[in-house]
Design an enzyme around this catalytic site. Structure first.
Site, PDB file in Angstrom:
ATOM      1  N   HIS A 103      -9.615   0.809   4.599  1.00  0.00           N
ATOM      2  CA  HIS A 103      -8.355   0.978   5.348  1.00  0.00           C
ATOM      3  C   HIS A 103      -8.628   1.862   6.567  1.00  0.00           C
ATOM      4  O   HIS A 103      -9.444   2.781   6.508  1.00  0.00           O
ATOM      5  CB  HIS A 103      -7.302   1.618   4.436  1.00  0.00           C
ATOM      6  CG  HIS A 103      -5.936   1.599   5.033  1.00  0.00           C
ATOM      7  ND1 HIS A 103      -5.535   2.521   5.975  1.00  0.00           N
ATOM      8  CD2 HIS A 103      -4.885   0.759   4.863  1.00  0.00           C
ATOM      9  CE1 HIS A 103      -4.292   2.251   6.344  1.00  0.00           C
ATOM     10  NE2 HIS A 103      -3.877   1.180   5.686  1.00  0.00           N
ATOM     11  N   GLU A 113      -7.074   4.254   7.799  1.00  0.00           N
ATOM     12  CA  GLU A 113      -6.882   5.695   7.571  1.00  0.00           C
ATOM     13  C   GLU A 113      -8.126   6.301   6.913  1.00  0.00           C
ATOM     14  O   GLU A 113      -8.483   7.449   7.174  1.00  0.00           O
ATOM     15  CB  GLU A 113      -5.612   5.926   6.728  1.00  0.00           C
ATOM     16  CG  GLU A 113      -4.364   5.676   7.566  1.00  0.00           C
ATOM     17  CD  GLU A 113      -3.144   5.225   6.780  1.00  0.00           C
ATOM     18  OE1 GLU A 113      -3.136   5.334   5.545  1.00  0.00           O
ATOM     19  OE2 GLU A 113      -2.192   4.761   7.431  1.00  0.00           O
ATOM     20  N   LYS A 130       0.086   4.225  -0.214  1.00  0.00           N
ATOM     21  CA  LYS A 130      -0.594   5.381   0.395  1.00  0.00           C
ATOM     22  C   LYS A 130      -0.424   6.626  -0.483  1.00  0.00           C
ATOM     23  O   LYS A 130      -0.292   6.507  -1.703  1.00  0.00           O
ATOM     24  CB  LYS A 130      -0.077   5.613   1.810  1.00  0.00           C
ATOM     25  CG  LYS A 130      -0.116   4.352   2.667  1.00  0.00           C
ATOM     26  CD  LYS A 130       0.009   4.637   4.133  1.00  0.00           C
ATOM     27  CE  LYS A 130       0.129   3.333   4.875  1.00  0.00           C
ATOM     28  NZ  LYS A 130      -0.032   3.471   6.300  1.00  0.00           N
ATOM     29  N   ASN A 184       0.874  -1.182   0.000  1.00  0.00           N
ATOM     30  CA  ASN A 184       0.000   0.000   0.000  1.00  0.00           C
ATOM     31  C   ASN A 184       0.907   1.226   0.000  1.00  0.00           C
ATOM     32  O   ASN A 184       1.504   1.542   1.028  1.00  0.00           O
ATOM     33  CB  ASN A 184      -0.903  -0.039   1.247  1.00  0.00           C
ATOM     34  CG  ASN A 184      -1.704   1.238   1.420  1.00  0.00           C
ATOM     35  OD1 ASN A 184      -1.797   2.052   0.508  1.00  0.00           O
ATOM     36  ND2 ASN A 184      -2.287   1.400   2.601  1.00  0.00           N
ATOM     37  N   GLY A 229       2.131   1.893  10.845  1.00  0.00           N
ATOM     38  CA  GLY A 229       3.050   3.027  10.755  1.00  0.00           C
ATOM     39  C   GLY A 229       3.743   3.372  12.063  1.00  0.00           C
ATOM     40  O   GLY A 229       4.374   4.419  12.176  1.00  0.00           O
ATOM     41  N   SER A 286       3.207  -2.481  10.377  1.00  0.00           N
ATOM     42  CA  SER A 286       4.654  -2.493  10.603  1.00  0.00           C
ATOM     43  C   SER A 286       5.321  -3.808  10.200  1.00  0.00           C
ATOM     44  O   SER A 286       6.228  -4.296  10.883  1.00  0.00           O
ATOM     45  CB  SER A 286       4.970  -2.135  12.064  1.00  0.00           C
ATOM     46  OG  SER A 286       4.523  -0.817  12.346  1.00  0.00           O
ATOM     47  N   GLU A 320      -5.568  -5.462  10.291  1.00  0.00           N
ATOM     48  CA  GLU A 320      -4.572  -4.425  10.514  1.00  0.00           C
ATOM     49  C   GLU A 320      -4.883  -3.689  11.818  1.00  0.00           C
ATOM     50  O   GLU A 320      -5.670  -2.717  11.817  1.00  0.00           O
ATOM     51  CB  GLU A 320      -4.602  -3.411   9.366  1.00  0.00           C
ATOM     52  CG  GLU A 320      -4.285  -4.003   8.017  1.00  0.00           C
ATOM     53  CD  GLU A 320      -3.669  -2.950   7.104  1.00  0.00           C
ATOM     54  OE1 GLU A 320      -2.543  -3.175   6.657  1.00  0.00           O
ATOM     55  OE2 GLU A 320      -4.292  -1.904   6.875  1.00  0.00           O
TER      56      GLU A 320
END
Ligand code: PEP
Length: 254
Positions: A95, A97, A11, A9, A173, A213, A167
């Site tokens: 996702h 985010e 991003k 991904n 991250g 991560s 996730e």
């Protein structure tokens, strides 16, 4: 036997030329790993150019989001047929985010999954709890609600086309990955939910990725867990050598 599955991904990183360079580097190193399903997910603007780079390779293209309508007055949105047209095979849906910054709900995720399937795109559906939810003992409950909400009304035949990515938000991250045991507990639970919603066979065959991560130095211990079929990789997918190292470790896991 399922293929290990490694998706990057990217991003909101890279211009068209940066994405093309990264895709070229990954393509050069990926040829040895035919037994891994490799996917890269650039920004919308770079999809068509990256599709050209990947043409004829063993790397598939994915988008990071879609809207559920086919076309119309939806300023700023991109639809499933448009992503297909740009060369996508996969699309990431839900996702964390997008849930956090753009208010995506399980209902919206469900509509997006159905739209993706309707136009022949394979959804990668993301689920996962926040740190607060984990610390209050609610991780499994949260994941269960996200899975059931996202998959509402999906038939068994279509479940075979959906990839699930667990996730945990606290691992994305942050450099702090879930331990293989923590991830495996949730993956096993997701399989139980899928068994309840569909059949034992569909649950067993479902591809369930871990994300949060993932790096070259932790992928091997994660993917060796029984219910972890691969990884959705953020930061480490932006460097071709790190991403290819993860792919290599996944290939060695079978
Ligand atoms: C992600 O964004 O899906 C992700 C897993 O990011 P990272 O690998 O950087 O934690």
């Amino acid at each position: 036997m399922k293929k290990p599955f490694i998706a990057g991904n990217w991003k909101m990183h890279n211009t068209i030329s940066g994405s093309v360079s990264l895709a070229n580097e990954i393509r050069r190193g990926a040829g040895d790993y035919e037994d891994v399903e490799i996917v890269v997910c650039p920004v919308f603007t770079a999809l068509a150019s990256v599709a050209d780079v990947l043409s004829g390779s063993n790397i598939a293209l994915g988008a990071q989001n879609l809207f559920w309508e086919e076309k119309g007055a939806f300023t700023g949105e991109v639809s499933a047929p448009m992503l297909k047209d740009a060369g996508c095979k996969y699309v990431i849906v839900g996702h964390s985010e997008r849930r956090k910054y753009f208010g995506e709900t399980d209902e919206g995720v469900n509509k997006k999954i159905k739209a993706a399937l309707r136009f022949g795109l394979l959804p990668i559906m993301c689920v996962g709890e926040t740190l607060e939810q984990r610390n209050s003992g609610k991780a499994l409950e949260v994941v269960s609600a996200q899975i059931k909400g996202g998959l509402s009304g999906i038939i068994g035949e279509d479940m075979a086309k959906i990839v699930v990515a667990y996730e945990p938000v606290w691992a994305i991250g942050t450099g702090v990955n879930a331990t293989p045991q923590q991830a495996e507990e949730v993956h096993r639970y997701i399989r139980e939910i899928l068994e309840g919603l569909f059949t034992t066979g569909i649950s067993r065959e479902a591809v369930i990725l871990y994300g949060g991560s993932v790096k070259p130095n932790n992928i091997a211990s994660l993917i060796q867990e029984k219910d972890i079929d691969g990884a959705l990789v953020g930061g480490a997918s932006l460097k071709a050598d790190a991403f290819l190292e993860i792919v290599k470790k996944a290939a060695e896991s079978v």
